[in-house]
Design an enzyme around this catalytic site. Sequence first.
Site, PDB file in Angstrom:
ATOM      1  N   GLU A  62       0.815  -1.218   0.000  1.00 19.15           N
ATOM      2  CA  GLU A  62       0.000   0.000   0.000  1.00 19.15           C
ATOM      3  C   GLU A  62       0.847   1.266   0.000  1.00 19.15           C
ATOM      4  O   GLU A  62       0.467   2.278  -0.612  1.00 19.15           O
ATOM      5  CB  GLU A  62      -0.956  -0.006   1.198  1.00 19.15           C
ATOM      6  CG  GLU A  62      -1.998  -1.119   1.167  1.00 19.15           C
ATOM      7  CD  GLU A  62      -1.480  -2.473   1.648  1.00 19.15           C
ATOM      8  OE1 GLU A  62      -0.332  -2.532   2.153  1.00 19.15           O
ATOM      9  OE2 GLU A  62      -2.213  -3.473   1.524  1.00 19.15           O
ATOM     10  N   PHE A  87      -6.068  -0.251   5.515  1.00 19.91           N
ATOM     11  CA  PHE A  87      -4.792  -0.226   4.793  1.00 19.91           C
ATOM     12  C   PHE A  87      -4.672   1.042   3.945  1.00 19.91           C
ATOM     13  O   PHE A  87      -3.577   1.447   3.561  1.00 19.91           O
ATOM     14  CB  PHE A  87      -4.659  -1.462   3.900  1.00 19.91           C
ATOM     15  CG  PHE A  87      -5.078  -2.741   4.566  1.00 19.91           C
ATOM     16  CD1 PHE A  87      -4.737  -2.970   5.896  1.00 19.91           C
ATOM     17  CD2 PHE A  87      -5.818  -3.689   3.897  1.00 19.91           C
ATOM     18  CE1 PHE A  87      -5.136  -4.131   6.536  1.00 19.91           C
ATOM     19  CE2 PHE A  87      -6.224  -4.863   4.538  1.00 19.91           C
ATOM     20  CZ  PHE A  87      -5.884  -5.084   5.854  1.00 19.91           C
TER      21      PHE A  87
END
Lengths: 319, 283
Positions: A62, A87
């Site tokens: 991410e 996330f």
Amino acid sequence: MNTKLTFTEKKDTRSGFGVGLLEAGQANDQVVGLCADLIGSLKMGDFKKNFPERFFQVGIAEANMVGLAAGLTIGGKIPFTGTFANFATGRVYDQIRQSVAYSGKNVKICASHAGLTLGEDGATHQILEDIGMMKMLPHMTVVVPCDYEQTRLATKAVAEHNGPVYLRFGRPKWPIFTSPNADFKIGKADKLIEGSDVTIIATGHMVWKAIEAEAILAEKGISAEIINMHTIKPLDEMAIIASVSKTKCVVTAEEHQYNGGLGESVARVLAQELPSPQEFIAVKDSFGESGTPDQLLEKYGLGTNHIVEAAQKAIQRKG
Amino acid sequence: MTAKPDIEKLKKISTQVRRDIVRMVHSCQSGHPGGSLGCTEYFVALYFCIMDHDPSFKMNGDNEDIFFLSNGHISPVWYSVLARSGYFDVAELATFRKLNTRLQGHPATEEELPGIRIASGSLGQGLSVALGAAQAKKLNGDNHLVYTLMGDGEQQEGQIWEAAMYAAHNKIDNVIATIDYNGQQIDGPVDEVNSLLNLKAKWESFGWQVLECNGNDIGQLIHTLEDAKAASGKKKPILILMETAMGRGVDFMEGTHKWHGAAPNDEQLASALSQLNETVGDY
């Protein structure tokens, strides 16, 4: 106004995002998509299928995804990043802060599975702090649509907005009660039901719960005004002041911690402009757990009856 | 490259840039001279020889080579080279790190200083940004290159390895990344803080083509950068492991982490300037 809001169909807000992203991509060839190994969950498959050269599978990385998106804006692209809300925010807060918000990049951070209604996956995934983190960042716009149709329209509006945006939506099938042809404007609240005794300001999935609460309150002879605050930042302060000037008290409802959420933003406005009794429907400084969405909303004080009780308490406090 | 580089001229510019660096850091009594001095030849080579770039500055960088600094703390060298290559007036270097300056302690876009396209300073983020910009160039049919510089201590950040993996998987071959391989970080030698072990093998195993050079030998550095350009467009990302000496050019600063983030006093400034002749004019 005041015709009863009903629904005939339930759909997940993330599917509204998927359709909205496809439509945004059809309208503007600068729109690109990035996803961190959750294409199915984020409903980004149709965009990928239609625009394979404009779609980037990043894998479970991410931080890199946020940086890539910031870099893509420099060449004029309008990147939409997709992953779960936890996330999308907490894991990459510093990347968003430096490479996106402080750098003023036109990145759209799109986050599904937010809040308790994620359900059975439990607290690791049920982020309840993301609105607070995102609204604190200078330059960041924070949008939390309430149903499938509004999420679709919000996604398209976000594509046309120039600047970083956090777009929050969720997993469960939820009643659809807004119009597919509504005029969605970032920063302009929707007054859904007119009322005079109490203002209920809700965001995301909690807007439907507020509509359910209004019906119960009406049976008790209490007139509640329902506002869908789909944009947390910039906050529609005029809508809050106009409504609370009339009702003299307010309940805020959100699938988020009461620290840092919509309720605090409303309280800031009222403390400065119009001090008024306020009750907070939100998670009270705890993590969530596994369960069905409705079980969790009940256990953590976010059920329809909790809103009813909070409205009655707020009215009592008017003095 | 169309013409043979004028190495003597580039050396003169490098000496002037080193004067700028120590004067800027002395003036505000803060900043990072060590890495700046070590990377002087790299910046001079990029902006005066290697990159096809336009000092009139467009944020989108269309149809030009663009550069991202990931280890943003070496801002003094970047600011000096940007000014001396025409992005803004060299007089503005005197405002470095001072209130209301466009020359923030770490590079930023908020004040719209020409030449800066992303904020950096929190480490590990620049390579990802460079890769995104490189992919945008590909989508736009723009054949220019994207350059980026990282620190060696910065290799301890996990995001770099996310980016490294992504670049090779996606065959991003219009990026030339460079690591300032000076072996020093704030708390001491990199090998003592958290060793990188075989850094070349790490990058090669991640699917990158790795070139090596002495970054303080500007002739050799330019040769390596030209080799890197020639290697672009071949389905493989390119990395230059560039050995430098932190603090290069000022004897008492060279080769030690102690001048990573410390400013010289008046006496030290005088000593440093006595080793660095004014060549193309102080700001």
